[in-house]
Scaffold this active site. Structure first.
Site, PDB file in Angstrom:
ATOM      1  N   CYS A 197      30.446  47.467  35.422  1.00  0.00           N
ATOM      2  CA  CYS A 197      28.971  47.530  35.297  1.00  0.00           C
ATOM      3  C   CYS A 197      28.514  46.186  34.798  1.00  0.00           C
ATOM      4  O   CYS A 197      28.267  46.009  33.614  1.00  0.00           O
ATOM      5  CB  CYS A 197      28.560  48.652  34.348  1.00  0.00           C
ATOM      6  SG  CYS A 197      29.179  50.268  34.799  1.00  0.00           S
ATOM      7  N   ALA A 215      25.996  43.495  35.586  1.00  0.00           N
ATOM      8  CA  ALA A 215      24.738  42.802  35.325  1.00  0.00           C
ATOM      9  C   ALA A 215      24.309  43.015  33.866  1.00  0.00           C
ATOM     10  O   ALA A 215      24.548  44.092  33.308  1.00  0.00           O
ATOM     11  CB  ALA A 215      23.659  43.303  36.279  1.00  0.00           C
ATOM     12  N   PRO A 216      23.702  42.015  33.242  1.00  0.00           N
ATOM     13  CA  PRO A 216      23.278  40.721  33.820  1.00  0.00           C
ATOM     14  C   PRO A 216      24.371  39.677  33.926  1.00  0.00           C
ATOM     15  O   PRO A 216      24.144  38.593  34.444  1.00  0.00           O
ATOM     16  CB  PRO A 216      22.190  40.270  32.842  1.00  0.00           C
ATOM     17  CG  PRO A 216      22.617  40.842  31.530  1.00  0.00           C
ATOM     18  CD  PRO A 216      23.223  42.184  31.859  1.00  0.00           C
ATOM     19  N   GLY A 217      25.576  39.962  33.411  1.00  0.00           N
ATOM     20  CA  GLY A 217      26.699  39.072  33.636  1.00  0.00           C
ATOM     21  C   GLY A 217      27.189  38.286  32.438  1.00  0.00           C
ATOM     22  O   GLY A 217      28.167  37.534  32.549  1.00  0.00           O
ATOM     23  N   ASN A 218      26.566  38.446  31.270  1.00  0.00           N
ATOM     24  CA  ASN A 218      26.994  37.676  30.092  1.00  0.00           C
ATOM     25  C   ASN A 218      28.441  37.970  29.712  1.00  0.00           C
ATOM     26  O   ASN A 218      29.209  37.062  29.391  1.00  0.00           O
ATOM     27  CB  ASN A 218      26.084  37.971  28.905  1.00  0.00           C
ATOM     28  CG  ASN A 218      24.711  37.345  29.061  1.00  0.00           C
ATOM     29  OD1 ASN A 218      24.539  36.402  29.824  1.00  0.00           O
ATOM     30  ND2 ASN A 218      23.734  37.848  28.349  1.00  0.00           N
ATOM     31  N   LYS A 219      28.818  39.241  29.767  1.00  0.00           N
ATOM     32  CA  LYS A 219      30.190  39.595  29.401  1.00  0.00           C
ATOM     33  C   LYS A 219      31.165  39.189  30.503  1.00  0.00           C
ATOM     34  O   LYS A 219      32.319  38.866  30.239  1.00  0.00           O
ATOM     35  CB  LYS A 219      30.283  41.092  29.100  1.00  0.00           C
ATOM     36  CG  LYS A 219      29.406  41.508  27.931  1.00  0.00           C
ATOM     37  CD  LYS A 219      29.481  42.991  27.695  1.00  0.00           C
ATOM     38  CE  LYS A 219      28.417  43.431  26.709  1.00  0.00           C
ATOM     39  NZ  LYS A 219      27.053  43.268  27.250  1.00  0.00           N
ATOM     40  N   GLU A 260      28.067  45.771  40.631  1.00  0.00           N
ATOM     41  CA  GLU A 260      26.697  46.149  40.276  1.00  0.00           C
ATOM     42  C   GLU A 260      26.020  46.770  41.488  1.00  0.00           C
ATOM     43  O   GLU A 260      26.104  46.233  42.601  1.00  0.00           O
ATOM     44  CB  GLU A 260      25.916  44.921  39.800  1.00  0.00           C
ATOM     45  CG  GLU A 260      24.453  45.166  39.510  1.00  0.00           C
ATOM     46  CD  GLU A 260      24.247  46.243  38.470  1.00  0.00           C
ATOM     47  OE1 GLU A 260      23.445  47.161  38.731  1.00  0.00           O
ATOM     48  OE2 GLU A 260      24.895  46.191  37.404  1.00  0.00           O
ATOM     49  N   CYS A 279      26.157  50.297  25.142  1.00  0.00           N
ATOM     50  CA  CYS A 279      25.135  49.792  24.214  1.00  0.00           C
ATOM     51  C   CYS A 279      24.282  50.979  23.783  1.00  0.00           C
ATOM     52  O   CYS A 279      23.063  50.968  23.857  1.00  0.00           O
ATOM     53  CB  CYS A 279      24.291  48.696  24.848  1.00  0.00           C
ATOM     54  SG  CYS A 279      23.629  49.093  26.473  1.00  0.00           S
TER      55      CYS A 279
END
Length: 455
Positions: free
Chosen positions: A255, A257-261, A279, A338
């Site tokens: 999963c 997006a947004p892609g930071n991880k 995604e 989260c």
């Protein structure tokens, strides 16, 4: 525990005067209903308060107040949450005054949380007494307690109990976190540049994470626009680090997006290996692809709406986690959300434990030095990790499943503190595949043949 039947003699608490013309029977029924509601709300709040205080005493946080209140066992969530928060706010004052007046004797020690909640509610809250034994205790000593509070105010030179409370409370502003993208630059060079305009500290727990003063705004800074740093919360950064990925691993971010991880994983892997980022939402996929480009990771994009292995990750978190665990070559799975809700966190992990065990997985402990662990709703929940706004962070949940053979292999390797810290090497052999896939609300999963994690 059911409340005692409504007493016919309640002379100690005058009933509120009802609107003119209301029949006496309805007035009595209304008062009885209010007392019964107060009776149950206090006991639910006391149960939550007990877990919070005992977690603090054992230096093992049982979970945030919200997560405890929103468990399925609590019926009146709104009233319970308010009661717990307000009791905690007044708790230092209540402890002091109840001790000084001799109200909290050894007889009531086992029910002290209920005594605290009831004392707050009767003295400062809605003042509905009800007929429970603890309510009768507080009403019996109410005048003595109020007199002791007045003396306390005089002694500390404040006008009211509210002033006593506010004197003890300070609001600590939250720092600004940013993660250095070691695919493009080094942490030391970023610290050197930012130190010219801000006070910068390195986070003690997460590698390459910097801590800046509260309110620092770097959205227009060239380091951000060039992808050298990412404005990312500490809790969010802990997810990829919990996996301890190594260069050369194959990782699935289910999963993404947004892609930071996703790009954090690429940095932790020194740009070596492959990451498949999935995604479903087309607009969010664009954001994911932009994040990957900005990070400097090599990207091989695939517009397929799904891949055969990921397609089976349905909208249900249990099925998704079970499917991730069933990959035959996977050695690590990080399931993270989260969310603060037990139903999405501990309950999901607990439900897949039998399957995980049959497949050779066990729960490991990411960031063992982190104090706030999972809610104590099943044996082994101390391995889980929670962050919460009460910690000055976002609300996150992290669990780490490790295949036992992999755990044994890791045990004989040189230790790096359990954080999966990788030295920066400016190689970009990382193949980062962007797929569309089932997007589970608030759920993150990352997967690897030397680690599989859910983000």
């Amino acid at each position: 525990m059911p409340p005692p039947p409504p007493s016919k003699n309640r002379g100690h608490v005058p009933a509120a005067r009802p609107p003119p013309g209301k029949p006496p029977g309805r007035r009595m029924a209304s008062r009885d209903a209010a007392e019964r509601a107060a009776f149950f709300a206090r006991r639910e709040a006391a149960a939550v308060l007990r877990r919070v205080l005992r977690g603090d005493a054992s230096r093992r946080a049982a979970g945030s107040i919200k997560s405890l209140v929103y468990s399925p066992s609590v019926r009146n969530k709104r009233a319970t949450f308010a009661l717990v928060c307000q009791t905690l706010k007044y708790l230092p004052i209540l402890k002091e005054v109840l001790a000084s007046t001799g109200v909290l004797t050894s007889k009531w020690k086992k029910q002290e949380e209920l005594v605290f909640v009831t004392a707050y509610d009767i003295l400062f809250g809605q003042e509905t007494a009800a007929s429970g034994s603890v309510e009768q205790l507080i009403m019996l000593h109410k005048d003595t307690i109020m007199a002791a509070l007045e003396k306390m105010c005089i002694r500390r030179k404040v006008r009211s109990v509210e002033d006593l409370v506010s004197k003890k409370r300070t609001v600590k502003p939250k720092p600004r976190f940013l993660r250095v993208n070691t695919l493009r630059t080094s942490t030391d060079s970023v610290v050197e540049e930012l130190n010219k305009i801000h006070k910068v500290d390195k986070d003690e727990l997460v590698p390459d994470l910097l801590v800046l003063p509260p309110g620092t705004d770097l959205h227009n800074h060239h380091l951000v626009s060039e992808g050298k740093v990412f404005l990312q919360g500490k809790a969010s950064c802990m997810v990829a680090v919990a996996l301890c990925p190594e260069p050369g691993w194959k990782v699935i971010d289910a999963c993404a997006a947004p892609g930071n991880k996703t790009v954090h994983l690429a940095a932790l892997m020194n740009g070596e290996g492959s990451i498949t980022a999935c995604e479903l939402n087309k607009e969010r996929t664009k954001t994911l692809q932009n994040t990957i480009r900005r990070s400097g990771a090599n990207s091989n994009q695939d517009d397929a709406s799904t891949s055969s292995r990921i397609r089976k990750l349905s909208a249900f978190q249990r099925k998704a986690l079970s499917h991730a665990l069933s990959f035959p070559s996977v050695e690590r799975v990080v399931y993270s959300t989260c969310s603060i809700h037990q139903a999405e966190n501990e309950d999901v992990v607990s439900s897949v434990l039998p399957l995980a065990s049959s497949l050779g997985f066990e729960l490991a402990t990411p960031f063992p030095q982190w104090r706030r662990r999972g809610l104590p709703v099943f044996e082994g929940s101390e391995h889980l990790l929670r962050t919460d706004p009460e910690d000055g962070l976002e609300g996150f949940f992290i669990s780490l499943f490790v295949r036992k053979a992999a755990a044994a292999a890791d045990a004989v390797k040189p230790s790096n503190g359990g954080l999966g810290v990788s030295k920066q090497v400016f190689k970009r052999r990382n193949g980062l595949m962007a797929f569309g896939s089932s997007r589970l609300s608030r759920m993150m999963m990352l997967c690897s043949t030397r680690g599989l994690s859910r983000r």
